[in-house]
Design an enzyme around this catalytic site. Structure first.
Site, short mmCIF file in Angstrom:
data_model
loop_
_atom_site.label_atom_id
_atom_site.label_comp_id
_atom_site.label_asym_id
_atom_site.label_seq_id
_atom_site.Cartn_x
_atom_site.Cartn_y
_atom_site.Cartn_z
N ASP A 1 0.83 -1.21 0.00
CA ASP A 1 0.00 0.00 0.00
C ASP A 1 0.86 1.25 0.00
OD1 ASP A 1 -2.29 -1.46 0.06
OD2 ASP A 1 -2.70 -1.20 2.19
N LYS B 1 -4.08 2.98 -2.11
CA LYS B 1 -5.37 3.68 -2.19
C LYS B 1 -5.17 5.10 -1.70
CE LYS B 1 -7.95 -0.54 -1.16
NZ LYS B 1 -8.90 -1.17 -0.23
N MET C 1 -7.53 8.29 9.64
CA MET C 1 -7.92 8.58 8.26
C MET C 1 -9.13 9.50 8.20
SD MET C 1 -7.51 4.63 6.99
CE MET C 1 -8.56 4.05 8.33
#
Length: 490
Positions: free
Chosen positions: A34, A56, A168
């Site tokens: 990631d 992502k 996040m």
């Protein structure tokens, strides 16, 4: 036998990855990683390991979760040992559970390797303990990705006296604040946001629930960020050990091979820098070239080493052919502390050491010890300069310069890693030439460049790359130059 490892790589600082994760990465034949994985984690994989980026980013997914699941299954069924590498911990809002269930459905063997979660570690690096006696006896970790639609008991959260951590959640900061306030949380509650925690781009904004959003906009914060609410935020200055380090905020690229770079890397990291390793050079063993000289190996008066690799390839060759090194009658001379240490590690104390990382410096200390008619062996790189051998020959000595290894171009395992580098360190012309091939000359011209000595500087100048040369041509000199440069840039 195929298997999938769901690996937590920690919050970004490479050294926070676990010993088990490193061990298993070395076994993997395919790796998916990631964007939140630290820049150097891929340096632990083997050169022939297949690498897939599935990062992502907010609003733009490089691969969907279904595509990632399908790729894991496909690679495992092809017989790979697969490493699915995630930032933080696989099961802390990392969707590792979804991937594991897909593997169970396909009857694929898997194992989870926990990682250090950013919910705790990033706060540590920001000077904020997640719990503190008399301040916070509990903590709650919540995903902030979609605060408006989450099934969260906001009323209960707002009444908590412990620490609240939202992962996040930057894009939904206004909504998070609004819901906490609407459910009774005081607007005077201490709050902080830490961006890119544990990395060189770490940035911290501190305020209250009333002003934290406006402050974050003013500071230009971008994902990934961690939001923390609670009294423990008060300690962020007094406990800010990371932000007070002399090289905090610097991302420094070391271009040596990983083994050679270890000591320099550790020193830089201890000073607070993030170190991006790009192993720009590898070494091809050509030590068989020594074979024609074995009959007279015991006749040499001097053996001269100009690099750590020269020492290692030379003695490894002698060990492999079972040569008794006690037969050597020569005196030993070396360039620099690192080469001296490599020789000492072989049980031999050098007779002479030039402190400067230059052939000229070695010749200067060696010349008074040389006598006409003596024999000199220089085990070195194929690309080594002829200066030393030529100068010694001029004094009437017999010199054999033998190529023990060849320096060849390395490989960039994580192409995105170089983008955030502030400073690039070069310790030889070969590292310069390799990096030009690997990342491009324009990319290097955009960075602050430091050369260990004049020979390396000459190569940079020939390629029209501006650079600073160390006053002392050694690793210690590099460190001092870096500290001076960073002070001037801050």
């Amino acid at each position: 036998m195929s298997k999938v490892y769901l690996i937590g790589a920690g919050p970004g600082d490479e050294e926070l990855i676990t010993v088990k994760a490193v061990r298993k990465l070395k076994e993997c034949t395919a790796v998916l990683y990631d964007r939140l994985v630290g820049n150097n984690v891929l340096n632990y994989i083997n050169d022939d390991c297949e690498v897939y980026y599935c990062g992502k980013e907010p609003g733009s997914h490089y691969k969907t979760q279904d595509e990632i699941n399908q790729t894991l299954v496909k690679l495992a069924k092809e017989g790979h040992i697969v490493g699915r590498v995630k930032g933080g911990d696989p099961y802390v809002f990392g969707r590792g559970g979804e991937e594991a269930l897909e593997l169970v459905k396909e009857n694929i063997d898997f194992e989870v390797i926990p990682g250090v979660t950013s919910a705790i570690s990033v706060l540590n690096y920001g000077g904020i303990p997640i719990t503190q006696r008399a301040m916070s006896q509990s903590f709650h970790v919540v995903t902030g990705m979609s605060a408006s639609s989450l099934k969260v008991n906001w009323e209960a959260l707002a009444k908590e006296n412990g620490t609240l951590v939202f992962l996040m959640g930057l894009e939904n900061l206004e909504d998070i604040v609004e819901r906490l306030l609407a459910n009774g949380k005081s607007k005077e509650s201490k709050a902080a946001i830490i961006m890119r925690g544990t990395s060189s781009k770490q940035k911290k904004v501190v305020g209250t629930l009333e002003d934290i959003h406006s402050k974050s906009v003013e500071a230009g914060l971008k994902s990934p960020c961690i939001i923390v609410v609670g009294d423990v935020v008060e300690l962020n200055e007094s406990l800010d050990w990371y932000g007070n380090k002399p090289l905090f905020g610097a991302n420094i690229c070391v271009t040596r091979s990983r083994n050679q770079a270890s000591k320099l890397r550790e020193t830089l990291k201890d000073l607070g820098a993030e170190v991006t390793e790009i192993n720009s050079i590898r070494f091809k063993d050509t030590s068989d070239n020594l074979n024609p000289y074995m009959d007279k190996l015991e006749d040499y008066n001097h053996i001269v080493f100009t690099s750590v690799n020269g020492v290692n390839f030379f003695f490894d060759y002698l060990r492999n052919i079972k040569f008794d090194v006690r037969k050597l009658k020569a005196s030993f001379s070396v360039v620099g502390k690192a080469t001296s240490k490599a020789l000492t590690d072989r049980g031999i104390i050098p007779d002479l050491m030039a402190r400067e990382f230059l052939g000229e410096g070695l010749f200067k200390v060696l010349e008074p010890k040389l006598n006409k008619g003596e024999k000199v062996l220089i085990p070195c790189s194929l690309q080594a300069r002829d200066y030393l051998s030529e100068e010694i020959r001029k004094l009437g000595l017999e010199v054999d310069k033998v190529s023990m290894y060849e320096t060849i171009k390395g490989e960039v395992k994580n192409p995105r890693a170089f983008e955030e580098v502030d400073m690039v360190l070069f310790t030889s012309p070969s590292t310069v030439n390799s990096m030009i091939e690997m990342v491009g000359i324009e990319a290097l011209r955009d960075k602050k460049v430091v050369a260990i000595g004049p020979i390396t500087l000459k190569t940079l100048i020939e390629n029209k790359i501006d650079a600073v040369v160390c006053k002392e041509h050694s690793d210690d000199g590099l460190i001092e130059e870096i500290k001076e440069i960073w002070r001037s840039l801050k």
